[in-house]
Scaffold this motif. Sequence first.
Motif, short mmCIF file in Angstrom:
data_model
loop_
_atom_site.label_atom_id
_atom_site.label_comp_id
_atom_site.label_asym_id
_atom_site.label_seq_id
_atom_site.Cartn_x
_atom_site.Cartn_y
_atom_site.Cartn_z
N ASP A 9 10.79 -43.04 4.83
CA ASP A 9 10.01 -42.26 5.79
C ASP A 9 10.16 -40.76 5.55
OD1 ASP A 9 9.09 -44.58 6.99
OD2 ASP A 9 10.54 -44.50 8.63
N SER A 10 11.38 -40.33 5.19
CA SER A 10 11.62 -38.91 4.90
C SER A 10 10.86 -38.47 3.66
CB SER A 10 13.10 -38.65 4.70
OG SER A 10 13.81 -38.86 5.89
N ARG A 11 10.86 -39.32 2.63
CA ARG A 11 10.13 -38.97 1.41
C ARG A 11 8.64 -38.86 1.69
NH1 ARG A 11 11.90 -43.22 -2.80
NH2 ARG A 11 12.82 -44.32 -1.05
N ARG A 12 8.11 -39.75 2.52
CA ARG A 12 6.69 -39.69 2.87
C ARG A 12 6.38 -38.40 3.64
NH1 ARG A 12 2.93 -40.98 6.65
NH2 ARG A 12 1.04 -41.92 5.85
N VAL A 16 3.68 -35.32 2.73
CA VAL A 16 2.68 -34.78 3.65
C VAL A 16 2.86 -33.27 3.78
CG1 VAL A 16 1.89 -34.78 6.06
CG2 VAL A 16 2.36 -36.94 4.89
N ARG A 17 4.11 -32.84 3.91
CA ARG A 17 4.40 -31.41 4.02
C ARG A 17 3.92 -30.66 2.78
NH1 ARG A 17 9.83 -31.62 4.57
NH2 ARG A 17 9.52 -33.05 6.26
N THR A 18 4.15 -31.24 1.60
CA THR A 18 3.70 -30.61 0.36
C THR A 18 2.20 -30.42 0.37
OG1 THR A 18 5.53 -31.56 -0.89
CG2 THR A 18 3.60 -30.88 -2.15
N LEU A 19 1.49 -31.43 0.81
CA LEU A 19 0.03 -31.34 0.87
C LEU A 19 -0.41 -30.29 1.89
CD1 LEU A 19 -2.58 -32.45 -0.22
CD2 LEU A 19 -2.48 -34.25 1.50
N GLN A 20 0.30 -30.20 3.01
CA GLN A 20 -0.07 -29.24 4.05
C GLN A 20 0.13 -27.80 3.61
OE1 GLN A 20 2.45 -30.66 7.19
NE2 GLN A 20 0.78 -31.77 8.19
N ILE A 21 1.18 -27.52 2.84
CA ILE A 21 1.46 -26.13 2.48
C ILE A 21 0.75 -25.68 1.21
CG2 ILE A 21 3.67 -26.10 3.65
CD1 ILE A 21 5.04 -26.37 0.94
N GLN A 31 -4.57 -36.91 -5.56
CA GLN A 31 -4.51 -38.30 -6.02
C GLN A 31 -3.07 -38.74 -6.24
OE1 GLN A 31 -7.01 -38.39 -9.48
NE2 GLN A 31 -8.89 -38.64 -8.30
N ASP A 32 -2.27 -37.88 -6.83
CA ASP A 32 -0.86 -38.21 -7.05
C ASP A 32 -0.12 -38.43 -5.74
OD1 ASP A 32 -1.25 -37.97 -9.78
OD2 ASP A 32 -0.28 -36.02 -9.94
N ILE A 33 -0.40 -37.59 -4.75
CA ILE A 33 0.25 -37.72 -3.45
C ILE A 33 -0.19 -39.02 -2.77
CG2 ILE A 33 0.34 -36.75 -1.11
CD1 ILE A 33 0.49 -33.98 -2.46
N HIS A 34 -1.47 -39.34 -2.86
CA HIS A 34 -1.95 -40.59 -2.28
C HIS A 34 -1.31 -41.80 -2.95
CE1 HIS A 34 -5.11 -39.45 0.58
NE2 HIS A 34 -5.28 -38.41 -0.19
N ALA A 35 -1.21 -41.75 -4.27
CA ALA A 35 -0.59 -42.87 -5.00
C ALA A 35 0.88 -43.01 -4.62
CB ALA A 35 -0.73 -42.65 -6.51
N ARG A 36 1.59 -41.90 -4.52
CA ARG A 36 3.01 -41.95 -4.16
C ARG A 36 3.18 -42.44 -2.73
NH1 ARG A 36 7.75 -43.47 -4.99
NH2 ARG A 36 9.40 -42.13 -4.26
#
Length: 67
Positions: A9-12, A16-21, A31-36
């Motif tokens: 859950d922390s990794r997820r 999300v935080r990476t995508l937000q910033i 795409q990489d974030i969605h796959a992960r």
Amino acid sequence: MRRAIADIDSRRARLVRTLQITDNPIGDLVQDIHARAARLAEERAAKHRELGGPSASSASSQRSEAA
């Protein structure tokens, strides 16, 4: 086992935080974030199955959030 689920859950959340910033995420990054996120949802569901807990409903909700 519960610690492993909390770690997933922390990794997820970090994904999300990476995508937000990211100011202007390029398609490959998204795409990489969605796959992960999908892989993490599968890992989480597997851990719940090992625990004997609710995996089907939480796994499907995790996947739909990742999409």
